[in-house]
Design a protein around this motif. Structure first.
Motif, mmCIF file in Angstrom:
data_model
loop_
_atom_site.group_PDB
_atom_site.id
_atom_site.type_symbol
_atom_site.label_atom_id
_atom_site.label_comp_id
_atom_site.label_asym_id
_atom_site.label_seq_id
_atom_site.Cartn_x
_atom_site.Cartn_y
_atom_site.Cartn_z
ATOM 1 N N PRO A 1 0.813 -1.230 0.000
ATOM 2 C CA PRO A 1 0.000 0.000 0.000
ATOM 3 C C PRO A 1 0.841 1.273 0.000
ATOM 4 O O PRO A 1 1.967 1.298 0.484
ATOM 5 C CB PRO A 1 -0.795 -0.116 1.306
ATOM 6 N N PHE A 2 0.248 2.327 -0.542
ATOM 7 C CA PHE A 2 0.780 3.669 -0.381
ATOM 8 C C PHE A 2 0.187 4.254 0.907
ATOM 9 O O PHE A 2 -0.484 3.550 1.660
ATOM 10 C CB PHE A 2 0.417 4.525 -1.598
ATOM 11 N N VAL A 3 0.434 5.519 1.170
ATOM 12 C CA VAL A 3 -0.031 6.156 2.408
ATOM 13 C C VAL A 3 -1.036 7.249 2.078
ATOM 14 O O VAL A 3 -0.831 8.040 1.151
ATOM 15 C CB VAL A 3 1.173 6.735 3.195
ATOM 16 N N ARG A 4 -2.110 7.284 2.874
ATOM 17 C CA ARG A 4 -3.101 8.354 2.738
ATOM 18 C C ARG A 4 -2.801 9.439 3.772
ATOM 19 O O ARG A 4 -2.622 9.150 4.962
ATOM 20 C CB ARG A 4 -4.516 7.816 2.944
ATOM 21 N N THR A 5 -2.752 10.678 3.325
ATOM 22 C CA THR A 5 -2.453 11.788 4.226
ATOM 23 C C THR A 5 -3.715 12.262 4.931
ATOM 24 O O THR A 5 -4.827 11.872 4.592
ATOM 25 C CB THR A 5 -1.841 12.970 3.453
ATOM 26 N N ARG A 6 -3.526 13.146 5.922
ATOM 27 C CA ARG A 6 -4.681 13.699 6.643
ATOM 28 C C ARG A 6 -5.561 14.549 5.739
ATOM 29 O O ARG A 6 -6.718 14.802 6.051
ATOM 30 C CB ARG A 6 -4.198 14.557 7.825
ATOM 31 N N ASP A 7 -5.003 14.991 4.617
ATOM 32 C CA ASP A 7 -5.769 15.796 3.660
ATOM 33 C C ASP A 7 -6.450 14.918 2.608
ATOM 34 O O ASP A 7 -6.931 15.439 1.598
ATOM 35 C CB ASP A 7 -4.840 16.803 2.981
ATOM 36 N N CYS A 8 -6.462 13.599 2.879
ATOM 37 C CA CYS A 8 -7.122 12.628 1.991
ATOM 38 C C CYS A 8 -6.460 12.535 0.621
ATOM 39 O O CYS A 8 -7.124 12.190 -0.363
ATOM 40 C CB CYS A 8 -8.623 12.948 1.854
ATOM 41 N N LEU A 9 -5.186 12.883 0.544
ATOM 42 C CA LEU A 9 -4.390 12.637 -0.647
ATOM 43 C C LEU A 9 -3.590 11.353 -0.428
ATOM 44 O O LEU A 9 -3.572 10.799 0.673
ATOM 45 C CB LEU A 9 -3.477 13.818 -0.935
ATOM 46 N N ILE A 10 -2.932 10.871 -1.470
ATOM 47 C CA ILE A 10 -2.172 9.632 -1.385
ATOM 48 C C ILE A 10 -0.744 9.922 -1.835
ATOM 49 O O ILE A 10 -0.524 10.711 -2.758
ATOM 50 C CB ILE A 10 -2.820 8.540 -2.257
#
Length: 220
Positions: free
Chosen positions: A27-36
């Motif tokens: 998996p990649f990572v999802r940021t708090r701003d809902c971006l990846i």
């Protein structure tokens, strides 16, 4: 840890960075701003290492001093949680006062900060600090909180200090970002993954990567 002032190497060696391995089954990572993203800077790894954190805060103060800043009538302010310790250590290096703004709304979509434990003098100038700048929203909200706490027009220095600038920009509003590292990485919206043919995620991204940091590092 003999890297001089090369904080990119120091942070990499200390396990502060996560980079995607390139294996699309991971998996990649999802940021708090809902971006990846394919990269993450874990500021907690810096804050918990007293020596590394001290070196970092001293280096940040040297960046400010290089702009002609002194500790006279200076107040260092950042958002909780990470920048509580930062404001304290940077103000120690600059022999000035520190403060922080408390997050009174836990909503990631609509955060709100207030100055609750501190009062300011009219002759003070304010230096904004943040552990990692992404969108710059927290910095701007802290500035707004300081302004609300003053019944005068407070003076802010024309730059922000940060351990890491991961915003892809050189400024937050009308202030320059002075950071120790500015890594190169990719970040995208849902459905726009540059690594896959159709832009879709093959595996669900990991949210809140700090809380599963050990397993995330093992996958990289």
């Amino acid at each position: 840890m003999a890297h001089g002032n090369n904080f990119d190497a120091l942070y990499d060696e200390s396990g502060v960075y996560w980079r995607h391995s390139g294996d699309l089954s991971e998996p990649f990572v999802r940021t708090r701003d809902c971006l990846i993203t394919d990269f993450y800077f874990n500021s907690t790894k810096v804050l918990q290492d007293g020596h590394l954190f001290g070196l970092s805060c001293q280096a940040l103060w040297r960046l400010a001093a290089g702009k002609g800043v002194t500790g006279d009538n200076l107040r260092v302010v950042g958002p909780e949680k990470g920048a509580i310790a930062m404001s304290s250590r940077i103000s120690e290096a600059g022999r000035c006062l520190g403060a922080y703004a408390e997050k009174v709304s836990p909503s990631a979509a609509s955060p709100h900060f207030e100055i609750r434990r501190f009062s300011f003098d009219q002759n003070e100038r304010f230096l904004l600090v943040e552990d990692a700048v992404s969108t710059g929203k927290s910095v701007q909200l802290v500035e707004a909180a300081v302004r609300r706490s003053c019944n005068w027009q407070p003076e802010f220095l024309p730059f922000v200090l940060a351990l890491c600038n991961r915003s892809g920009n050189t400024r937050v509003g009308d202030r320059d970002i002075l950071s120790l590292v500015s890594p190169t990485f990719q970040i995208w919206r849902e459905g726009e993954n540059p690594y896959t043919d159709d832009g879709k995620e093959i595996v669900d991204p990991i949210s809140e990567p700090k809380y599963g940091w050990g397993s995330l590092q093992q996958r990289a």
